[in-house]
Design a protein around this motif. Sequence first.
Motif, short mmCIF file in Angstrom:
data_model
loop_
_atom_site.label_atom_id
_atom_site.label_comp_id
_atom_site.label_asym_id
_atom_site.label_seq_id
_atom_site.Cartn_x
_atom_site.Cartn_y
_atom_site.Cartn_z
N LYS A 59 0.84 -1.20 0.00
CA LYS A 59 0.00 0.00 0.00
C LYS A 59 0.88 1.25 0.00
CE LYS A 59 -3.75 2.26 2.45
NZ LYS A 59 -4.64 2.23 3.60
N MET A 60 1.94 1.23 0.81
CA MET A 60 2.86 2.38 0.83
C MET A 60 3.45 2.62 -0.55
SD MET A 60 4.91 1.81 4.42
CE MET A 60 6.24 2.88 3.91
N TYR A 61 3.87 1.54 -1.20
CA TYR A 61 4.44 1.66 -2.54
C TYR A 61 3.40 2.26 -3.50
CZ TYR A 61 5.93 0.54 -7.22
OH TYR A 61 6.25 0.65 -8.56
N SER A 62 2.19 1.75 -3.45
CA SER A 62 1.14 2.23 -4.36
C SER A 62 0.89 3.73 -4.21
CB SER A 62 -0.16 1.47 -4.13
OG SER A 62 0.02 0.11 -4.45
N LEU A 63 1.09 4.24 -3.01
CA LEU A 63 0.88 5.67 -2.75
C LEU A 63 2.13 6.51 -3.02
CD1 LEU A 63 -1.19 5.33 0.55
CD2 LEU A 63 -2.05 5.82 -1.76
N SER A 64 3.26 5.85 -3.26
CA SER A 64 4.53 6.55 -3.50
C SER A 64 4.60 7.10 -4.92
CB SER A 64 5.71 5.61 -3.26
OG SER A 64 5.83 4.69 -4.34
N VAL A 65 5.61 7.92 -5.16
CA VAL A 65 5.81 8.47 -6.50
C VAL A 65 6.05 7.34 -7.50
CG1 VAL A 65 8.29 8.88 -6.17
CG2 VAL A 65 7.03 10.21 -7.87
N PRO A 86 10.67 2.22 -10.72
CA PRO A 86 11.06 1.25 -9.69
C PRO A 86 9.84 0.55 -9.07
CG PRO A 86 12.28 3.28 -9.42
CD PRO A 86 11.22 3.55 -10.45
N SER A 87 10.01 -0.76 -8.83
CA SER A 87 8.95 -1.55 -8.21
C SER A 87 9.56 -2.34 -7.06
CB SER A 87 8.31 -2.49 -9.23
OG SER A 87 9.24 -3.48 -9.61
N CYS A 88 8.80 -3.20 -6.45
CA CYS A 88 9.29 -4.03 -5.33
C CYS A 88 10.60 -4.72 -5.69
CB CYS A 88 8.24 -5.08 -4.96
SG CYS A 88 6.61 -4.44 -4.54
N VAL A 89 10.65 -5.33 -6.88
CA VAL A 89 11.81 -6.12 -7.26
C VAL A 89 13.04 -5.28 -7.57
CG1 VAL A 89 10.42 -8.08 -8.03
CG2 VAL A 89 11.10 -6.32 -9.68
N THR A 90 12.85 -4.00 -7.87
CA THR A 90 13.99 -3.13 -8.15
C THR A 90 14.92 -3.05 -6.94
OG1 THR A 90 12.58 -1.80 -9.60
CG2 THR A 90 14.68 -0.83 -8.93
N CYS A 91 14.34 -2.91 -5.77
CA CYS A 91 15.14 -2.78 -4.55
C CYS A 91 15.34 -4.11 -3.82
CB CYS A 91 14.48 -1.79 -3.59
SG CYS A 91 14.38 -0.12 -4.27
N HIS A 92 14.37 -4.98 -3.87
CA HIS A 92 14.42 -6.20 -3.07
C HIS A 92 14.96 -7.41 -3.81
CE1 HIS A 92 12.34 -4.41 0.35
NE2 HIS A 92 11.62 -3.76 -0.55
N GLY A 93 14.97 -7.36 -5.13
CA GLY A 93 15.41 -8.50 -5.91
C GLY A 93 14.21 -9.29 -6.42
N VAL A 94 14.48 -10.32 -7.17
CA VAL A 94 13.42 -11.11 -7.78
C VAL A 94 13.32 -12.46 -7.06
CG1 VAL A 94 12.51 -12.04 -9.95
CG2 VAL A 94 13.79 -9.91 -9.97
N HIS A 95 14.11 -13.40 -7.48
CA HIS A 95 14.08 -14.72 -6.85
C HIS A 95 15.08 -14.82 -5.71
CE1 HIS A 95 12.50 -15.43 -10.97
NE2 HIS A 95 11.55 -15.98 -10.24
N ASP A 96 15.93 -13.83 -5.57
CA ASP A 96 17.01 -13.83 -4.59
C ASP A 96 16.76 -12.86 -3.42
OD1 ASP A 96 17.19 -11.55 -6.16
OD2 ASP A 96 19.37 -11.63 -6.35
N ILE A 97 15.52 -12.63 -3.08
CA ILE A 97 15.15 -11.66 -2.04
C ILE A 97 15.72 -12.08 -0.69
CG2 ILE A 97 13.21 -10.64 -0.78
CD1 ILE A 97 11.57 -11.02 -3.40
N LYS A 98 16.37 -11.13 -0.04
CA LYS A 98 16.93 -11.35 1.30
C LYS A 98 16.31 -10.32 2.24
CE LYS A 98 20.60 -13.77 -0.39
NZ LYS A 98 20.59 -15.17 -0.46
N ASN A 99 16.26 -10.65 3.54
CA ASN A 99 15.84 -9.60 4.46
C ASN A 99 17.03 -8.67 4.70
OD1 ASN A 99 17.45 -10.53 6.61
ND2 ASN A 99 15.78 -11.70 7.53
N ARG A 100 16.82 -7.59 5.39
CA ARG A 100 17.86 -6.56 5.45
C ARG A 100 19.10 -6.95 6.24
NH1 ARG A 100 15.31 -2.28 9.68
NH2 ARG A 100 14.57 -3.88 11.10
N ILE A 101 19.07 -8.04 7.00
CA ILE A 101 20.26 -8.44 7.75
C ILE A 101 20.95 -9.67 7.17
CG2 ILE A 101 19.48 -7.36 9.90
CD1 ILE A 101 18.72 -10.22 10.86
#
Length: 181
Positions: A138-144, A157-172
């Motif tokens: 929802k936050m993303y949808s309301l973002s620029v 940019p979308s979710c996968v731009t920053c988080h990755g596609v199949h290789d998504i990791k949490n921030r730590i």
Amino acid sequence: ISDKVNNSCFECHEDEDYSENMNKSVHSKLSCANCHSYVINNLDDHQDKPQDVPTADCYLCHRSIALKHKESIHGLSISEGIYEAANCWDCHGSHSIYYVDSDSSMAYPTNLATTCGACHDDPLFNQKFFSTVKQPGKMYSLSVHGKLVEKGNINAPSCVTCHGVHDIKNRIMPGSKIASV
């Protein structure tokens, strides 16, 4: 042989019409057995509806992607018994899988916030897994960026731009694309 196998499946699985979805799918030429090989190889047990039976095995054909997924937060979580983590079908669909460049695909840029948000915007999911960001879809949808995608700019940019596609990791996790350091 695929019609014979599929008809055998449809004898019990007649409540849902998979054929309509499968006809639109990138997997339209496959039989049930191609994805549900465990079931086909254990048909006698399948009749009893055992628990914890693999639903489908996308890894058979998509090995290189599978290796990335296994090391992602989703794949590692599944291997630890956290079955709420995203499987292939959670992001790509199950019987109606479209090419990712099709606007009908769950992984198409205009659909990603909804696809990722199906889990990540769920308050129960956030509570159970201690998510620090509530309702990121929802936050993303309301973002620029979300507004640009909504207007048809699929290169924004979308979710996968920053988080990755199949290789998504949490921030730590090592290799995270969103790590603060």
